[in-house]
Write a protein that holds these residues in place. Sequence first.
Motif, short mmCIF file in Angstrom:
data_model
loop_
_atom_site.label_atom_id
_atom_site.label_comp_id
_atom_site.label_asym_id
_atom_site.label_seq_id
_atom_site.Cartn_x
_atom_site.Cartn_y
_atom_site.Cartn_z
N SER A 209 0.82 -1.21 0.00
CA SER A 209 0.00 0.00 0.00
C SER A 209 0.86 1.26 0.00
O SER A 209 0.51 2.26 -0.62
N GLY A 210 2.00 1.24 0.68
CA GLY A 210 2.89 2.40 0.67
C GLY A 210 3.47 2.65 -0.70
O GLY A 210 3.63 3.80 -1.13
N TYR A 211 3.79 1.58 -1.39
CA TYR A 211 4.33 1.70 -2.75
C TYR A 211 3.31 2.35 -3.68
O TYR A 211 3.64 3.25 -4.44
N TYR A 212 2.07 1.89 -3.62
CA TYR A 212 1.04 2.43 -4.50
C TYR A 212 0.71 3.88 -4.14
O TYR A 212 0.43 4.69 -5.02
N ALA A 213 0.76 4.22 -2.87
CA ALA A 213 0.51 5.60 -2.47
C ALA A 213 1.61 6.51 -3.00
O ALA A 213 1.34 7.61 -3.51
N ALA A 214 2.85 6.07 -2.93
CA ALA A 214 3.96 6.88 -3.44
C ALA A 214 3.87 7.01 -4.96
O ALA A 214 4.12 8.08 -5.52
N LEU A 215 3.51 5.92 -5.63
CA LEU A 215 3.37 5.96 -7.08
C LEU A 215 2.26 6.91 -7.50
O LEU A 215 2.42 7.72 -8.42
N PHE A 216 1.12 6.84 -6.81
CA PHE A 216 0.01 7.74 -7.12
C PHE A 216 0.40 9.19 -6.86
O PHE A 216 0.08 10.09 -7.66
N GLY A 217 1.11 9.45 -5.78
CA GLY A 217 1.56 10.81 -5.48
C GLY A 217 2.50 11.34 -6.54
O GLY A 217 2.40 12.50 -6.97
N ALA A 218 3.43 10.49 -6.98
CA ALA A 218 4.37 10.92 -8.02
C ALA A 218 3.65 11.20 -9.33
O ALA A 218 3.95 12.18 -10.02
N LEU A 219 2.69 10.36 -9.69
CA LEU A 219 1.93 10.58 -10.92
C LEU A 219 1.08 11.84 -10.83
O LEU A 219 0.93 12.56 -11.82
N ALA A 220 0.53 12.11 -9.65
CA ALA A 220 -0.27 13.32 -9.47
C ALA A 220 0.59 14.57 -9.62
O ALA A 220 0.18 15.54 -10.27
N VAL A 221 1.79 14.55 -9.06
CA VAL A 221 2.71 15.69 -9.20
C VAL A 221 3.12 15.86 -10.66
O VAL A 221 3.15 16.98 -11.18
#
Length: 99
Positions: free
Chosen positions: A8-20
Amino acid sequence: MTDPYDTSGYYAALFGALAVYFLIFAVAYVVTSILLSAMFKKAGIDGWKAWVPILNNYTLLEMGGQKGWYIFLAFVPFVGSIIVLVFMIMAFIEINKRF
């Protein structure tokens, strides 16, 4: 005990990076379109053409004395992109001379 397979931490970081990344892309697109629109209006061309992605490059090539259809060479892998880059630079130099 924590689950070693919890991603879940990996997907949250990936989503945050894609959002930025999307936010940076959107801001760059809007700023570029506003500036191109002003340039097109100064050259006597409709400003709305700056907001259409391929049409704005087509119009830039035409303004620079190049053939607009060269932009479609960008869809040819590797070599096409380099060729279009050369024609875009030539168009930018010509536009700069005219302004």
